[in-house]
Design a protein around this motif. Structure first.
Motif, PDB file in Angstrom:
ATOM      1  N   PRO A  92      -5.069 -50.625  24.505  1.00 55.96           N
ATOM      2  CA  PRO A  92      -4.984 -50.139  23.119  1.00 55.96           C
ATOM      3  C   PRO A  92      -5.194 -48.623  23.086  1.00 55.96           C
ATOM      4  CG  PRO A  92      -6.494 -52.002  23.307  1.00 55.96           C
ATOM      5  CD  PRO A  92      -6.200 -51.554  24.701  1.00 55.96           C
ATOM      6  N   CYS A  93      -4.320 -47.930  22.397  1.00 52.28           N
ATOM      7  CA  CYS A  93      -4.372 -46.467  22.307  1.00 52.28           C
ATOM      8  C   CYS A  93      -4.238 -46.027  20.851  1.00 52.28           C
ATOM      9  CB  CYS A  93      -3.254 -45.824  23.135  1.00 52.28           C
ATOM     10  SG  CYS A  93      -3.354 -46.157  24.913  1.00 52.28           S
ATOM     11  N   ARG A  94      -4.556 -44.791  20.640  1.00 47.79           N
ATOM     12  CA  ARG A  94      -4.439 -44.234  19.297  1.00 47.79           C
ATOM     13  C   ARG A  94      -3.825 -42.843  19.385  1.00 47.79           C
ATOM     14  NH1 ARG A  94      -6.549 -45.932  14.569  1.00 47.79           N
ATOM     15  NH2 ARG A  94      -7.915 -47.401  15.646  1.00 47.79           N
ATOM     16  N   LEU A  95      -2.842 -42.622  18.547  1.00 49.42           N
ATOM     17  CA  LEU A  95      -2.171 -41.327  18.448  1.00 49.42           C
ATOM     18  C   LEU A  95      -2.723 -40.594  17.237  1.00 49.42           C
ATOM     19  CD1 LEU A  95       0.210 -39.628  19.675  1.00 49.42           C
ATOM     20  CD2 LEU A  95       1.680 -40.731  17.959  1.00 49.42           C
ATOM     21  N   ARG A  96      -3.102 -39.351  17.442  1.00 48.47           N
ATOM     22  CA  ARG A  96      -3.697 -38.560  16.352  1.00 48.47           C
ATOM     23  C   ARG A  96      -2.810 -37.361  16.083  1.00 48.47           C
ATOM     24  NH1 ARG A  96      -8.557 -35.618  14.344  1.00 48.47           N
ATOM     25  NH2 ARG A  96      -9.076 -37.521  13.265  1.00 48.47           N
ATOM     26  N   LEU A  97      -2.375 -37.214  14.811  1.00 44.16           N
ATOM     27  CA  LEU A  97      -1.450 -36.151  14.407  1.00 44.16           C
ATOM     28  C   LEU A  97      -2.099 -35.394  13.244  1.00 44.16           C
ATOM     29  CD1 LEU A  97       0.457 -39.140  14.512  1.00 44.16           C
ATOM     30  CD2 LEU A  97       1.917 -37.299  15.393  1.00 44.16           C
ATOM     31  N   GLU A  98      -2.451 -34.151  13.469  1.00 47.29           N
ATOM     32  CA  GLU A  98      -3.288 -33.422  12.525  1.00 47.29           C
ATOM     33  C   GLU A  98      -2.511 -32.568  11.533  1.00 47.29           C
ATOM     34  OE1 GLU A  98      -6.854 -31.645  14.042  1.00 47.29           O
ATOM     35  OE2 GLU A  98      -6.746 -32.820  15.880  1.00 47.29           O
ATOM     36  N   GLY A  99      -1.190 -32.515  11.652  1.00 48.10           N
ATOM     37  CA  GLY A  99      -0.420 -31.751  10.683  1.00 48.10           C
ATOM     38  C   GLY A  99       1.058 -31.768  11.033  1.00 48.10           C
ATOM     39  N   LEU A 100       1.860 -32.459  10.222  1.00 48.38           N
ATOM     40  CA  LEU A 100       3.294 -32.598  10.465  1.00 48.38           C
ATOM     41  C   LEU A 100       4.033 -31.939   9.298  1.00 48.38           C
ATOM     42  CD1 LEU A 100       3.294 -36.372  11.501  1.00 48.38           C
ATOM     43  CD2 LEU A 100       3.105 -34.369  13.002  1.00 48.38           C
ATOM     44  N   GLU A 105       8.846 -38.400  10.641  1.00 51.48           N
ATOM     45  CA  GLU A 105       8.800 -39.796  11.074  1.00 51.48           C
ATOM     46  C   GLU A 105       8.366 -39.808  12.536  1.00 51.48           C
ATOM     47  OE1 GLU A 105      12.361 -41.761   8.354  1.00 51.48           O
ATOM     48  OE2 GLU A 105      12.802 -41.052  10.389  1.00 51.48           O
ATOM     49  N   VAL A 106       7.409 -40.694  12.860  1.00 51.75           N
ATOM     50  CA  VAL A 106       6.851 -40.744  14.209  1.00 51.75           C
ATOM     51  C   VAL A 106       7.233 -42.071  14.846  1.00 51.75           C
ATOM     52  CG1 VAL A 106       4.743 -40.633  15.578  1.00 51.75           C
ATOM     53  CG2 VAL A 106       4.932 -39.277  13.469  1.00 51.75           C
ATOM     54  N   PHE A 107       7.754 -41.977  16.068  1.00 48.66           N
ATOM     55  CA  PHE A 107       8.164 -43.159  16.826  1.00 48.66           C
ATOM     56  C   PHE A 107       7.383 -43.206  18.136  1.00 48.66           C
ATOM     57  CE2 PHE A 107      11.660 -41.878  14.171  1.00 48.66           C
ATOM     58  CZ  PHE A 107      12.261 -43.047  13.735  1.00 48.66           C
ATOM     59  N   VAL A 108       6.887 -44.389  18.488  1.00 47.14           N
ATOM     60  CA  VAL A 108       6.264 -44.616  19.787  1.00 47.14           C
ATOM     61  C   VAL A 108       7.059 -45.692  20.487  1.00 47.14           C
ATOM     62  CG1 VAL A 108       4.198 -45.342  21.022  1.00 47.14           C
ATOM     63  CG2 VAL A 108       3.979 -43.921  18.988  1.00 47.14           C
ATOM     64  N   VAL A 121      -2.445 -33.357   5.891  1.00 48.24           N
ATOM     65  CA  VAL A 121      -3.357 -34.456   6.193  1.00 48.24           C
ATOM     66  C   VAL A 121      -3.229 -34.869   7.650  1.00 48.24           C
ATOM     67  CG1 VAL A 121      -3.343 -35.303   3.817  1.00 48.24           C
ATOM     68  CG2 VAL A 121      -1.730 -36.250   5.487  1.00 48.24           C
ATOM     69  N   THR A 122      -4.270 -35.540   8.134  1.00 44.78           N
ATOM     70  CA  THR A 122      -4.311 -36.046   9.499  1.00 44.78           C
ATOM     71  C   THR A 122      -3.999 -37.535   9.507  1.00 44.78           C
ATOM     72  OG1 THR A 122      -5.934 -34.413  10.190  1.00 44.78           O
ATOM     73  CG2 THR A 122      -5.832 -36.433  11.488  1.00 44.78           C
ATOM     74  N   HIS A 123      -3.220 -37.953  10.495  1.00 43.61           N
ATOM     75  CA  HIS A 123      -2.848 -39.365  10.644  1.00 43.61           C
ATOM     76  C   HIS A 123      -3.337 -39.886  11.992  1.00 43.61           C
ATOM     77  CE1 HIS A 123      -0.067 -39.098   7.198  1.00 43.61           C
ATOM     78  NE2 HIS A 123       0.331 -37.959   7.716  1.00 43.61           N
ATOM     79  N   ASP A 124      -3.816 -41.118  12.015  1.00 44.02           N
ATOM     80  CA  ASP A 124      -4.160 -41.805  13.248  1.00 44.02           C
ATOM     81  C   ASP A 124      -3.357 -43.098  13.313  1.00 44.02           C
ATOM     82  OD1 ASP A 124      -7.452 -40.707  12.690  1.00 44.02           O
ATOM     83  OD2 ASP A 124      -6.176 -40.055  14.342  1.00 44.02           O
ATOM     84  N   ARG A 190      -0.220 -28.676  13.683  1.00 40.34           N
ATOM     85  CA  ARG A 190      -1.580 -28.906  14.151  1.00 40.34           C
ATOM     86  C   ARG A 190      -1.519 -29.835  15.371  1.00 40.34           C
ATOM     87  NH1 ARG A 190      -2.720 -24.843  12.368  1.00 40.34           N
ATOM     88  NH2 ARG A 190      -3.865 -24.340  10.467  1.00 40.34           N
ATOM     89  N   PRO A 191      -2.599 -29.980  16.127  1.00 40.08           N
ATOM     90  CA  PRO A 191      -2.539 -30.700  17.400  1.00 40.08           C
ATOM     91  C   PRO A 191      -2.058 -32.142  17.281  1.00 40.08           C
ATOM     92  CG  PRO A 191      -4.559 -29.407  17.265  1.00 40.08           C
ATOM     93  CD  PRO A 191      -3.907 -29.327  15.921  1.00 40.08           C
ATOM     94  N   VAL A 192      -1.390 -32.581  18.328  1.00 39.33           N
ATOM     95  CA  VAL A 192      -1.007 -33.979  18.526  1.00 39.33           C
ATOM     96  C   VAL A 192      -1.706 -34.443  19.798  1.00 39.33           C
ATOM     97  CG1 VAL A 192       0.881 -35.593  18.949  1.00 39.33           C
ATOM     98  CG2 VAL A 192       1.240 -33.623  17.434  1.00 39.33           C
ATOM     99  N   THR A 193      -2.566 -35.457  19.672  1.00 42.12           N
ATOM    100  CA  THR A 193      -3.339 -35.935  20.820  1.00 42.12           C
ATOM    101  C   THR A 193      -3.279 -37.457  20.885  1.00 42.12           C
ATOM    102  OG1 THR A 193      -5.362 -35.934  19.490  1.00 42.12           O
ATOM    103  CG2 THR A 193      -4.929 -33.973  20.825  1.00 42.12           C
ATOM    104  N   ALA A 194      -3.613 -37.980  22.045  1.00 46.92           N
ATOM    105  CA  ALA A 194      -3.655 -39.438  22.237  1.00 46.92           C
ATOM    106  C   ALA A 194      -4.950 -39.816  22.958  1.00 46.92           C
ATOM    107  CB  ALA A 194      -2.453 -39.914  23.034  1.00 46.92           C
ATOM    108  N   HIS A 195      -5.514 -40.975  22.597  1.00 47.69           N
ATOM    109  CA  HIS A 195      -6.776 -41.445  23.162  1.00 47.69           C
ATOM    110  C   HIS A 195      -6.672 -42.938  23.441  1.00 47.69           C
ATOM    111  CE1 HIS A 195      -8.953 -37.769  21.746  1.00 47.69           C
ATOM    112  NE2 HIS A 195      -8.016 -37.821  20.826  1.00 47.69           N
TER     113      HIS A 195
END
Length: 840
Positions: A92-100, A105-108, A121-124, A190-195
């Motif tokens: 299980p992972c989480r994508l964090r997007l702090e400013g788009l 539209e985000v695709f994984v 706004v920030t999205h997780d 803003r940063p795009v990170t994954a955890h």
């Protein structure tokens, strides 16, 4: 590892001791027509280019060598960003997007996981790793959606290029014709990170300091999901560790506790004291002995009070009245919107050096990053923080829009909890004014956005911070200058005389003193080449700000004051002698800035704040900034610096009531010094002098009449006109601090002479700086310093007879040496004077 739950960007959390961020491959981007590719599977194999993330398409194009006018319509295209991130399959992972920005539209792995229509706004987003995972983001420009038919606003805002921008939560930067270059933000700003999901999952963390007398108190609220039973939760406050009450059941940890911090050091604006901070962390200890530290960032203890009685607008920090002075902040890089912590710290250090103690982030600009607020907290610079709204009639009756705004406002407010630099929250800029000027009745000036929605959110999260609906506000009309908060353009765009500011009764100028400020020669050469001339060339004119609804620009405003002050036609000077035109332009602005800022700061007046529009240019050229886009101060910066220092001296001309010397002392200590006063005829013959002691209480000012100091009538302002003037230069110096003020009772226009005995000597110091000594036999007016590769700490300075001025030259690059072509030039002297280097 740490995992931030949905909406987790809405609080301050720097890192965790068990944080394990997943690494992305290099990001690439593809610019294409609107709607050309709807899904990642349709994207071509070729055509992608490297892209900085966080960043924008405009920044990527700049790195490819494109100039702004070669980038095309960024709101009329799409941009796809793509990168790979690996994690064990099935994790299980989480994508964090702090400013788009602005719509995305985000695709994984080819699946649509998020649609975003709010840049702020920030999205997780959760996903299960497929091993190697492809993240693709489609950024959509606004051109097509702006053209869709929507309800009409009650009034049209002239600021923006399209009225339908009011429906979208996107930055106005790049979408305000005449103000900024046509390069709106498109991309992951803003940063795009994954955890990996695991460890502690924090959904809320706020640390709220308060102060009663000298005693501090800290309230901690924490909500998190944990993987093991918790035995202890502690607050780390500087060197102290205090246990917190908590509840933990079924893996859910909750903390809501307040602890006494004892006697604490207060946070002060740097002009008035020390900006003391306390580091903060939260330690969660498990029964099995493991522990996790959540690093929060520093907090400060201070109180704020706002007095708005009888039309006033006066801010008190720690029960001390503060004269707020500073500027409106703009991004250091208007294309990428990215700043390093070091660059932000340098920029705020420059503000501190100016003597300013407040910056405003205005509704026309995007929100800043946490490192900006860190720099303000650490350096004692107060923040007037606007929500990102300006001028327009916002559709808060639309439930979806209102919900998006609430989420944005909550995230902004929660990010600011505990920050001592935050002094004012504001709904936005010129919202009430725009409605009023468009003829709406007073009942419609305050739209629900700024009167209900934003203050409700702000009051719930930051109850100790004063809220202002918008600026200007508070008078019989929003733009009345003698009540509440104003935007003062009497000196400036409205071409009023310099004494207008003393008649206007300004209470607090949240914006003022906007001019097209001429940069130094090095920056001019960045804009123009091959003999292209300032002022007339299209490249130059493209950098000069303007309002679209008028037949002038801000260069015309500057030229008006050149003519008023020097009695010469600016256009004729420009035709015959461009160097002299630029020299007079810089001198006029330095004088206007200093005289107006000094009058606003007069302790006998009613004004309690002035913020200049703006601190920094968005692009190289003659913009509004008192500092250019490369960070080099302009003449306006130095004019303000002399009258904005915590300890400063200046003259105030009260005409028939005499000329006064004002000594300000904002510091928290009594200031004592001697003042040397001298009056000169023809700029060189001393006709009167006196020396006297002055003692100024902490956070106070004192006013001394020139004739009181001399003990006789001398008509220092030449207002009685009994025969010819006895003096044409008045000089007052704080002897111990070597701070000098000059007053010219006959005006600043002076005859040009061949020689003033002006000399400039520079001595190299071991740290690579130079100490420069300026001296003159006769009064040398507005001496400008031209030493390439160095930035002086003072410039455009008056040099009084037989009274040396010391200037420190700071190298722009390590190892820089003084050029033999360095020189200084006095405004009232025909020739330049070479800078002589002396051996220590």
């Amino acid at each position: 590892m740490i995992d931030l739950a949905l909406g987790g960007g809405a609080f301050r959390l720097r890192s965790s001791s068990d944080d394990s961020e997943l690494a992305f491959s290099a990001w690439t981007y593809l610019r294409c027509d609107e709607g050309q590719y709807a899904l990642p599977s349709a994207l071509p194999a070729l055509g992608f280019r490297n892209a900085p993330v966080p960043g924008t398409v405009a920044a990527a194009l700049r790195e490819e060598g494109k100039k702004i006018d070669e980038m095309g319509n960024l709101d009329g295209c799409d941009a796809w960003y793509r990168a790979e991130v690996s994690a064990p399959k099935g994790t299980p992972c989480r994508l964090r997007l702090e400013g788009l920005a602005p719509v995305a539209e985000v695709f994984v792995n080819g699946e649509l996981v998020l649609s975003s229509d709010n840049q702020f706004v920030t999205h997780d987003v959760s996903f299960v790793s497929a091993g190697s995972n492809t993240v693709a983001i489609r950024f959509c420009g606004l051109a097509k959606v702006l053209g869709m038919r929507r309800p009409r606003p009650r009034y049209k805002a002239r600021l923006v290029g399209h009225q339908n921008l009011r429906f979208f939560r996107a930055s106005l930067l790049g979408r305000m014709p005449g103000w900024t270059a046509n390069a709106p933000a498109l991309g992951p700003v803003r940063p795009v990170t994954a955890h990996q999901v695991g460890g502690i999952k924090v959904s809320n963390l706020t640390v709220s300091p308060s102060l009663i007398g000298s005693q501090g108190r800290v309230r901690v609220a924490l909500e998190a999901t944990v993987l093991a039973a918790v035995s202890e939760v502690s607050l780390l406050l500087a060197d102290a560790r205090v246990k917190l009450r908590f509840r933990e059941a079924d893996g859910v940890l909750e903390v809501d506790d307040s602890v006494d911090a004892g006697t604490v050091r207060r946070w002060w604006p740097h002009t008035h004291g020390e900006p003391s901070l306390y580091s903060v962390g939260i330690v969660v200890k498990y029964i099995d002995g493991r522990s996790v530290e959540l690093k929060h960032g520093a907090i400060g203890f201070r109180t704020i009070r706002l007095d708005r009685a009888s039309g006033a607008f006066a801010l008190y920090v720690n029960d001390t009245p503060i004269f707020c002075r500073g500027a409106v902040w703009t991004p250091l890089d208007a294309l990428s919107l990215q700043n390093t912590p070091a660059a932000l710290a340098d920029a705020v250090d420059q503000v501190v050096g100016l003597g300013a103690n407040m910056l405003r982030t205005t509704g026309t600009m995007p929100y800043e990053c946490d490192a900006f607020f860190d720099a303000l907290d650490a350096r004692g610079v107060m923040l007037w923080h606007d929500f990102a709204f300006a001028n327009m009639d916002y559709p808060t009756s639309d439930p979806a829009f209102a919900a998006s705004v609430v989420r944005e406002a909550e995230e902004r407010a929660l990010r600011l909890v505990g920050r001592p630099s935050l002094i004012v929250l504001c709904g936005g800029s010129e919202i009430e004014q725009q409605a009023s000027m468009m003829g709406l009745p007073a009942s419609d000036w305050l739209q629900p956005l700024i009167a209900e929605l934003l203050p409700t959110v702000a009051g719930a999260v930051l109850p100790d911070v004063p809220y202002v609906t918008s600026t200007p506000t508070g008078g019989s009309t929003p733009f009345s200058v003698d009540s509440g908060v104003t935007h003062y353009w009497g000196v400036g765009a409205y071409r009023g005389p310099l004494d207008d500011v003393r008649r206007a009764g300004v209470r607090f100028a949240a914006e003022c003193l906007a001019f097209s400020n001429v940069p130094n020669d090095v920056t001019i050469e960045r804009v123009l080449e091959n003999g292209e001339m300032p002022v007339v060339h299209p490249k130059w004119k493209s950098t000069v700000p303007r309002d679209l609804s008028v037949g002038w620009d801000f260069e015309d405003i500057r030229e008006h004051y050149v003519e008023e002050l020097f009695g010469e036609r600016a256009r004729e000077i420009r035709f015959s002698n461009m160097d002299r035109y630029l020299e007079l332009s810089r001198a006029a602005i330095a004088h206007v800035m200093a005289r107006t800022a000094s009058a606003l700061r007069d302790p006998r007046g009613v004004c309690r704040g002035s913020l200049v529009w703006t601190l920094r240019d968005l692009v190289d050229g003659a913009g509004w900034g008192i500092v250019d886009a490369q960070g080099r101060p302009k003449s306006a910066y130095y004019g303000l610096k002399r009258v904005w220092q915590p300890i400063a001296i200046d003259f105030i001309d009260d005409r028939h009531s005499g000329v006064r010397i004002i000594v300000w002392n904002d510091t928290n200590r009594v200031f004592a010094d001697s003042v040397s006063l001298a009056l000169y005829r023809d700029g060189c013959d001393r006709v009167a002098e006196a020396e006297f002691s002055v003692s100024v209480d902490a956070h106070a000012a004192t006013v001394i009449g020139v004739e009181d100091a001399l003990g006789r009538f001398v008509d220092p302002s030449y207002s009685f006109r009994f025969g010819s003037a006895a003096q044409d230069v008045c000089v007052a110096t704080l002897v111990g601090l070597e701070k000098t003020a000059c007053f010219l009772p006959l005006g600043i226009k002076r005859s040009m002479v061949r020689d003033l005995g002006l000399t400039a000597e520079a001595t190299r110091c071991t740290d690579g700086t130079y100490d420069m000594r300026l001296s003159a036999r006769a009064f040398a007016q507005c001496v400008s310093i031209s030493v390439r590769g160095f930035v002086p700490n003072d410039d455009f300075v008056d040099v009084a007879p037989q009274r040396a001025v010391r200037v420190k030259l700071h190298p722009e690059q390590e190892g820089a040496k003084l050029s033999p072509l360095s020189f200084v030039k006095a405004l009232n002297m025909e020739a330049t004077v070479p800078v002589r280097e002396r051996t220590p």
